[in-house]
Design a protein around this motif. Structure first.
Motif, PDB file in Angstrom:
ATOM      1  N   ALA A 164       0.847  -1.211   0.000  1.00  0.00           N
ATOM      2  CA  ALA A 164       0.000   0.000   0.000  1.00  0.00           C
ATOM      3  C   ALA A 164       0.873   1.248   0.000  1.00  0.00           C
ATOM      4  CB  ALA A 164      -0.916  -0.024   1.215  1.00  0.00           C
ATOM      5  N   GLY A 165       1.950   1.229   0.777  1.00  0.00           N
ATOM      6  CA  GLY A 165       2.831   2.400   0.849  1.00  0.00           C
ATOM      7  C   GLY A 165       3.520   2.702  -0.467  1.00  0.00           C
ATOM      8  N   VAL A 166       4.103   1.677  -1.104  1.00  0.00           N
ATOM      9  CA  VAL A 166       4.850   1.933  -2.343  1.00  0.00           C
ATOM     10  C   VAL A 166       3.913   2.268  -3.505  1.00  0.00           C
ATOM     11  CG1 VAL A 166       6.871   0.559  -1.678  1.00  0.00           C
ATOM     12  CG2 VAL A 166       4.967  -0.559  -2.820  1.00  0.00           C
ATOM     13  N   ILE A 167       2.732   1.638  -3.545  1.00  0.00           N
ATOM     14  CA  ILE A 167       1.775   1.980  -4.607  1.00  0.00           C
ATOM     15  C   ILE A 167       1.269   3.408  -4.411  1.00  0.00           C
ATOM     16  CG2 ILE A 167      -0.569   1.508  -5.431  1.00  0.00           C
ATOM     17  CD1 ILE A 167       0.044  -1.415  -5.330  1.00  0.00           C
ATOM     18  N   ALA A 168       1.080   3.802  -3.136  1.00  0.00           N
ATOM     19  CA  ALA A 168       0.659   5.182  -2.861  1.00  0.00           C
ATOM     20  C   ALA A 168       1.689   6.167  -3.393  1.00  0.00           C
ATOM     21  CB  ALA A 168       0.451   5.368  -1.362  1.00  0.00           C
ATOM     22  N   VAL A 169       2.963   5.874  -3.176  1.00  0.00           N
ATOM     23  CA  VAL A 169       4.033   6.748  -3.681  1.00  0.00           C
ATOM     24  C   VAL A 169       4.025   6.764  -5.208  1.00  0.00           C
ATOM     25  CG1 VAL A 169       6.533   7.041  -3.847  1.00  0.00           C
ATOM     26  CG2 VAL A 169       5.489   6.516  -1.638  1.00  0.00           C
TER      27      VAL A 169
END
Length: 849
Positions: free
Chosen positions: A734-739
């Motif tokens: 979720a964190g890397v896709i958000a970035v």
């Protein structure tokens, strides 16, 4: 027994006859495990799926004309091949170096001449000469013997040497009926002559010897796959099926939507590498290899890596007494003379009343002995009686009366130059000495009580007597002398100094210890009490064991910790009975007789210094220094390895979710690709193997040796482990896709979005490592721990990231853009927080996950 045997009249085989037999029957040696060639090692390394995928991707890049990308992948291939190949070579060399007990040399008579030849060249029918200190090269029939004593503990487990007599029948028709026992005319390959000399004719060589039969029996015992191997294989199978279907879909979707089938194939390969099931096996292999290296620093050689996993689950340790619990050497411990006892270890000087006992014990021995008992008598005589009138350097030996079947005593006749009379010194079995001294029944009964008292303390006893003789003509029999009883010498095979403490450690760790020995129950019980073995009053003998059915043995073995007078097949029966009761069995041993049990046990632990090649090749673990304490150290390390391996596998499971997600997400939503094969290879090569090193180097939990053994059926990937890994992986994804979406939303180009996302993934990855090292302490405390490997990996990974981001050539090769200060802030915040928030759940998470 002494016989007259003229070696000059024996011609033996001719060289031509021996060569023909050697050609027909083969060398006198046991079959060994086949050594891997360099080429086969290299082929096995190249079979790794990750390397094959890298090679395929590199070939496609070359076909597309993108030489730079192909070069990066090929460099990764060569690095991985080099590391793995080097590890395999080191393992092969370690195993080869361990075989330090090469074939003994043998003194044979060939063509009427005595000559020494390699033991492997001895053939059936050879005449071999046996002397003190010789290791017998083959099975044979004794033709002549003079006071011949042979140590057969390698085959029988019996620590005391046995007497040999010459055969009285036709040598070609004689067959040994049972191993062990005195006054038999058979000698066996691998056993040791400790006293006297003799001549034997070889009856069997190689795999046909008693040692060879045991080695051959090992082939009938199937090795069991470890639970971790089975579990990993199942996970790999599941991932392979799921990943294969998903990759095919990716290639088809990419080709249909974007019209570029070659790049679609690259995208499919990227996803394959992200989901590669064998990646678990690769990391497992690297981790266990590091465990093997650490154990080798403790003088423990691991021959089969699954044994590391099983070490921490051991519930029962079956211990061979001779040479494992004890030093396998006799120490003169106690004296009895004139109604009084003397414990030598408690006395720096010896009372005068015991001087005569040592004096005549020494006179009844060889001047320069090889027999360990006689060596011990000589050592103590020189220690306590040097510079006294009891040492007779000027006396000469006139005659020897050797042991016989009918009289278990030997005598040396000495002549004093001063008095001119003969002095006779004799030693032997107490009953034989009583008989020689013509004691009354009352005297025998009184002395027998002392004999029994000393025997109950685990002592091997020798009686000592003396006589004098005036006539010039010496009698033919020892009975013709008038002997006077002097006393008893008591010898003990001392327990290894570290054993008692090691037994305590085993009990603290919930590991039961069972002693299996060929010695008598009294000796075994005495040793058991010395080392603190539980239930020393209960024991089962070999004959009793032979008459038990499987059900009775399964019940009695639950409370019995001493098995005495057992034969090799019964050791295997004991191990199998324990396994049927659900125990996880570790078995120690050093002799050929231990090999089947070593192979059948979940963990076979062989002795490296004095152990046989057969035992070492059958075992999972070899103690290079034969130190029993190393077993406890190995269990401690094994538990630590499994704990940390569990954490590492959980990490690997978690980190694959964002990698796979980033490979799949852009394709499904028709967005620019984030991860290319080079990026995934970068992550796999640097971060995953390095993290395995970090987890392996993590110190053990404080209570690691106070726990009960873990259940061998406990799954590495249980529900709690899987749930935690899923939560961590989803949070990272979720964190890397958000970035990634943020970068695209802000209008950044493909290279900018890829760079931001990749850097965030690396930071999140490193945070994940720290978070998984310990769920019982904070991230800050974990970072400040003694784990140097953690600091090296963090610095190395961050340095590598900086290089690919800020060195223009590398940045271009990885298709990255330049990150600025605000970009780095986003990377660090998102990468750290995507995992750090999970620390808030640590109170709800079991510390043993």
């Amino acid at each position: 027994m002494e016989t007259t045997f003229d070696l000059e009249n024996i011609t033996g085989l001719s060289e031509e006859e021996a060569a023909a037999i050697l050609k027909n029957e083969g060398y006198n040696e046991l079959p060994s495990q086949k050594k891997q060639s360099l080429f086969s090692i290299f082929l096995n390394v190249l079979k790794e799926p990750m390397l094959l995928l890298l090679l395929i991707a590199g070939t496609i890049y070359l076909f597309l004309g993108e030489v730079r990308d192909a070069f990066i992948l090929l460099v990764f291939v060569f690095v991985v091949v080099g590391i793995t190949f080097n590890q395999e070579i080191k393992t092969e060399r370690a195993l080869e170096a361990l075989k330090n007990l090469s074939s003994p040399r043998a003194l044979v008579i060939r063509g009427g001449e005595q000559k020494r030849i390699p033991g492997r060249e001895v053939v059936k029918g050879d005449i071999i000469i046996l002397r003190e200190g010789d290791r017998i090269p083959a099975d044979g029939v004794v033709l002549s013997s003079t006071n011949l004593l042979v140590d057969e503990s390698l085959l029988t487990g019996e620590s005391l040497a046995v007497r040999k007599c010459e055969s009285t029948g036709l040598t070609h028709s004689l067959k040994p009926e049972q191993l062990g026992g005195d006054d038999l005319p058979f000698v066996y390959s691998g056993t040791l002559v400790i006293q006297g000399h003799g001549v034997a004719q070889v009856s069997e060589t190689g795999i046909h010897t008693e040692m060879g039969k045991i080695g051959k029996a090992l082939g009938t015992i199937a090795e069991e796959d470890s639970l971790l191997k089975k579990e990993t294989a199942q996970i790999i199978k599941t991932f392979a099926i799921f990943g294969g279907i998903l990759c095919a879909v990716v290639v088809i979707v990419y080709g249909l939507t974007r019209g570029d089938w070659l790049h679609g194939l690259l995208a499919g390969l990227s996803l394959s590498m992200a989901l590669l099931p064998e990646e678990f096996s690769v990391v497992l292999l690297i981790f266990l290899s590091m465990g093997v290296w650490r154990l080798s620093k403790r003088n423990v050689l691991v021959r089969r890596m699954p044994a590391i996993e099983t070490l921490g689950a051991s519930t029962v340790l079956c211990v061979d007494k001779t040479g494992t619990l004890t030093l396998n050497r006799m120490i003169l411990n106690s004296l009895f003379s004139k109604g009084e006892y003397c414990e030598l270890e408690k006395n720096k000087c010896l009372l005068e009343k015991f001087h005569e006992l040592l004096e005549f014990g020494y006179l009844a021995s060889q001047r320069d002995p090889f027999d360990p008992l006689e060596k011990e008598i000589k050592r103590n005589t020189e220690k306590f009686l040097s510079n006294t009138e009891h040492i007779h350097e000027e006396w000469k030996t006139v005659r020897e009366y050797p042991l016989s079947k009918n009289l278990l005593a030997l005598s040396n006749v000495w002549k004093s130059p001063d008095s001119g009379k003969y002095v006779i010194a004799t030693k032997g079995a107490p009953e034989a000495i009583f008989d020689l001294c013509h004691l009354s029944e009352a005297e025998k009964e009184e002395l027998s009580a002392h004999v029994q008292e000393m025997a109950n303390r685990g002592l091997r006893l020798l009686g000592v007597a003396k006589a004098s003789f005036q006539d010039d003509s010496l009698p033919e029999k020892q009975h013709d002398f008038e002997f006077e009883f002097i006393g008893l010498l008591g010898f003990v095979d001392p327990v290894r100094p570290s054993v008692a403490q090691s037994i305590k450690e085993c009990y603290k760790a919930g590991i039961r210890v069972i002693m299996i020995t060929g010695d008598y129950p009294g000796t075994a019980q005495h040793i058991a009490r010395q080392i603190g073995l539980e239930n020393p009053d209960k024991y089962i003998t070999g004959p009793e064991l032979a008459n038990m059915d499987q059900q009775e043995l399964s019940e009695k073995i639950k409370v019995t910790n001493i098995f005495a007078r057992v034969v090799p097949e019964q050791k295997l029966t004991i191990v199998n009975a324990l396994k049927q009761n659900g125990e996880v069995v570790a078995m120690t041993g050093d002799g050929v007789n231990d090999a089947p049990a070593l192979k059948s046990a979940h963990i076979g632990i062989a002795m490296g210094e004095r152990g046989t090649d057969v035992a070492r090749e059958s075992a999972s673990i070899v103690l290079l220094n034969d130190d029993f304490f190393s077993i406890v150290a190995a269990v401690r390390i094994g538990r630590r390895i499994f704990d940390n391996l569990k954490k590492a596998i959980g990490y690997i499971f978690s980190v694959h979710m964002p990698i796979a997600g980033l490979a799949l997400f852009p394709i499904l939503f028709n967005l620019p690709l984030v991860l290319l094969p080079a990026h995934i290879a970068f992550l796999e090569l640097i971060i995953d193997p390095a993290c395995s090193t970090v987890f392996e180097a993590e110190p053990e939990e404080k209570n690691i040796m106070n726990r009960s053994p873990r259940n061998l059926q406990e799954r590495m990937f249980g529900r709690k482990n899987l749930a935690l890994s899923l939560v961590q992986g989803i949070s990272m994804l979720a964190g890397v896709i958000a970035v990634f979406l943020y970068a695209l939303h802000m209008g950044k180009g493909e290279a900018d979005a890829r760079t931001l996302t990749f850097a965030t993934l690396v930071i999140a990855n490193l945070t994940l490592i720290v978070a998984n090292l310990s769920w019982s302490q904070s991230l800050i405390k974990t970072l400040s721990s003694e784990n140097k490997a953690l600091r090296y990996v963090l610095v190395g990974a961050l340095s590598g990231l900086v290089l690919v981001l800020y060195v223009p050539a590398l940045r271009s090769m990885f298709r990255f853009s330049l990150l600025h200060g605000d970009d780095l802030l986003i990377v660090c915040l998102v990468g750290t927080l995507s995992i750090a928030w999970l620390r808030l759940l640590k109170s709800q998470i079991n510390n043993n996950i």
